[in-house]
Design an enzyme around this catalytic site. Structure first.
Site, PDB file in Angstrom:
ATOM      1  N   GLN A 198      41.225  44.135  35.194  1.00 14.54           N
ATOM      2  CA  GLN A 198      41.168  43.773  34.022  1.00 14.54           C
ATOM      3  C   GLN A 198      41.325  42.435  33.479  1.00 14.54           C
ATOM      4  O   GLN A 198      40.849  41.798  32.445  1.00 14.54           O
ATOM      5  CB  GLN A 198      42.236  44.561  32.952  1.00 14.54           C
ATOM      6  CG  GLN A 198      41.857  46.139  33.092  1.00 14.54           C
ATOM      7  CD  GLN A 198      42.843  46.919  34.275  1.00 14.54           C
ATOM      8  OE1 GLN A 198      42.885  46.243  35.312  1.00 14.54           O
ATOM      9  NE2 GLN A 198      43.100  48.229  33.815  1.00 14.54           N
ATOM     10  N   ASP A 239      52.595  49.327  27.603  1.00 11.71           N
ATOM     11  CA  ASP A 239      52.106  50.788  27.392  1.00 11.71           C
ATOM     12  C   ASP A 239      53.088  51.531  27.041  1.00 11.71           C
ATOM     13  O   ASP A 239      52.899  52.443  26.052  1.00 11.71           O
ATOM     14  CB  ASP A 239      51.516  51.100  28.812  1.00 11.71           C
ATOM     15  CG  ASP A 239      50.290  50.695  29.035  1.00 11.71           C
ATOM     16  OD1 ASP A 239      50.172  49.621  29.359  1.00 11.71           O
ATOM     17  OD2 ASP A 239      49.116  51.169  28.404  1.00 11.71           O
ATOM     18  N   ASN A 249      54.074  48.422  32.054  1.00 16.18           N
ATOM     19  CA  ASN A 249      52.668  47.783  31.741  1.00 16.18           C
ATOM     20  C   ASN A 249      52.071  47.853  33.023  1.00 16.18           C
ATOM     21  O   ASN A 249      52.518  48.313  34.000  1.00 16.18           O
ATOM     22  CB  ASN A 249      52.931  46.396  31.264  1.00 16.18           C
ATOM     23  CG  ASN A 249      51.752  45.789  30.867  1.00 16.18           C
ATOM     24  OD1 ASN A 249      50.932  46.342  30.187  1.00 16.18           O
ATOM     25  ND2 ASN A 249      51.354  44.558  31.267  1.00 16.18           N
TER      26      ASN A 249
HETATM   27  O1  MRU Z   1      44.810  50.557  32.637  1.00 20.03           O
HETATM   28  P1  MRU Z   1      44.774  49.888  31.131  1.00 20.03           P
HETATM   29  O2  MRU Z   1      43.816  48.849  31.559  1.00 20.03           O
HETATM   30  O3  MRU Z   1      44.745  50.780  30.105  1.00 20.03           O
HETATM   31  O4  MRU Z   1      46.137  49.295  31.027  1.00 20.03           O
HETATM   32  C1  MRU Z   1      46.240  48.289  30.062  1.00 20.03           C
HETATM   33  C2  MRU Z   1      47.552  47.632  30.221  1.00 20.03           C
HETATM   34  O5  MRU Z   1      48.512  47.790  30.945  1.00 20.03           O
HETATM   35  C3  MRU Z   1      47.967  46.679  28.871  1.00 20.03           C
HETATM   36  O6  MRU Z   1      48.649  45.727  29.182  1.00 20.03           O
HETATM   37  C4  MRU Z   1      48.728  47.339  27.790  1.00 20.03           C
HETATM   38  O7  MRU Z   1      47.942  48.668  27.582  1.00 20.03           O
HETATM   39  C5  MRU Z   1      48.592  46.560  26.622  1.00 20.03           C
HETATM   40  S1  MRU Z   1      47.286  46.483  25.683  1.00 20.03           S
HETATM   41  C6  MRU Z   1      47.706  45.696  24.200  1.00 20.03           C
END
Ligand code: MRU
Length: 345
Positions: A198, A239, A249
């Site tokens: 990501q 999260d 997170n």
């Molecule tokens: O697996 P993902 O891509 O949904 O994980 C996202 C994260 O860990 C982000 O850092 C978190 O959701 C914060 S988004 C503002």
């Protein structure tokens, strides 16, 4: 303007940017049903804690559209079915459960004689409100985090907590966007964020589009950069944040926090108050999503490990509150403990 990750299509479908295709292509997809939204969340077509909450709320609207003329019991049974389906897609981000609970309350709590069309319109307005409130919270997070980023700051971030993860300009990236807008010169080190990348695919794409200087690094490089005093601060998203400030997170956040503490680098967590789960005393109770081994054993569809090898793929980890210099929220720069979050009712 940073990318808009979600919108209503003119026909009332949920329009998303399919994040699997980035950075090679920006493909928009219209999701016509609650089932399609659930599948999109599960397969990471869209992701990020605030955004999956918004998408689930909008998916509930898309999924009840055809039942506007149905009797109350039938309409509400479909709402319950969609709440279960959408709520089961990803367990860690509390925003998903929070948004769905809020939608279910609107569906059930409408006073007066039953009118499916009016209830459906209220649901649509509620989903739009969840989205707009998130956009406003992102901006306030940006304003609260702005003093952390003086001219010349070198910031390290992990995963994607930007516009692609929210209804607005992001959480961890929000202060970065506003500092750039204010003319401050910044440099952002972007952890690639294995296994799904990501950071490299999404955060670097956002920053390049905004004209913000950034450097993608393999996750393992962060410690070296800190040792060389090339990182002034770390900002990540969250999260789910427990009442004591422990937070979940993207996997790898905990290692970064420990490294930051070891090297005396300030470490901030940026999140809207909707990511706080005051019902959880500490991080031990946060459910950690386990994803499939293929995400670890392949890169861009190509195998990078023997087929017979096992792989472990927890999508998140928990960082203890003691490693966090401060929480940048829509309410300002905060310290735990956290009581009931604003907007949670
Ligand atoms: O697996 P993902 O891509 O949904 O994980 C996202 C994260 O860990 C982000 O850092 C978190 O959701 C914060 S988004 C503002």
């Amino acid at each position: 303007m940073p990318v808009q990750a979600i919108a209503w299509s003119p026909s009332g479908a949920v329009r998303i940017v399919d994040q699997r295709a980035l950075p090679e292509a920006k493909i928009e997809r219209d999701l016509e049903s609650g089932e399609a939204v659930a599948e999109a969340i599960r397969t990471l077509q869209l992701r990020g804690a605030p955004l999956i909450g918004i998408a689930a709320a909008m998916g509930l609207v898309a999924g009840t559209r055809e039942l506007r003329a149905a009797p109350r019991e039938r309409f509400l049974a479909r709402v319950d079915e969609l709440v279960r389906l959408l709520g089961a897609t990803r367990p860690t981000a509390v925003n998903l459960r929070w948004a769905l609970d809020r939608m279910a309350r609107v569906a059930r709590g409408t006073p007066g004689t039953w009118g499916g069309a009016a209830v459906w319109e209220r649901l649509q307005a509620e989903a739009t409100a969840i989205w707009e409130e998130d956009r406003a919270m992102c901006r306030r997070i940006g304003e609260a985090g702005l003093p952390l980023l003086p001219d010349g700051a070198k910031v390290l971030t992990h995963c994607n907590a930007g516009a692609l993860a929210t209804g607005g300009i992001g959480t961890a990236l929000a202060p970065i966007y506003l500092a750039h807008e204010a003319g401050r010169r910044l440099h952002v080190f972007v952890d690639e964020t294995r296994p799904v990348l990501q950071g490299a695919r999404l955060t670097a794409w956002e920053l390049v589009h905004a004209g913000i200087p950034c450097t993608v690094i393999a996750d393992a490089v962060a410690g070296l950069l800190m040792r060389q005093a090339r990182v002034d601060l770390v900002i990540v998203g969250a999260d789910r944040i427990a009442a004591n400030g422990d937070f979940a997170n993207k996997i790898g956040t905990y290692s970064l926090a420990v490294l930051a503490r070891h090297h005396g680098v300030p470490f901030y967590c940026a999140a809207p108050s909707t990511t706080i789960d005051p019902a959880l005393a500490d991080g031990d109770g946060i459910p950690i999503e386990q994803r499939g081994p293929e995400e670890v054993k392949t890169v861009a569809g190509r195998p990078v490990a023997p087929a017979a090898a096992a792989a472990l793929n927890p999508a998140f980890d928990v960082t203890p509150a003691r490693y966090v210099s401060g929480f940048v929220t829509d309410r300002g720069l905060e310290q735990p403990p956290f009581g009931d979050a604003a907007g949670r009712g």
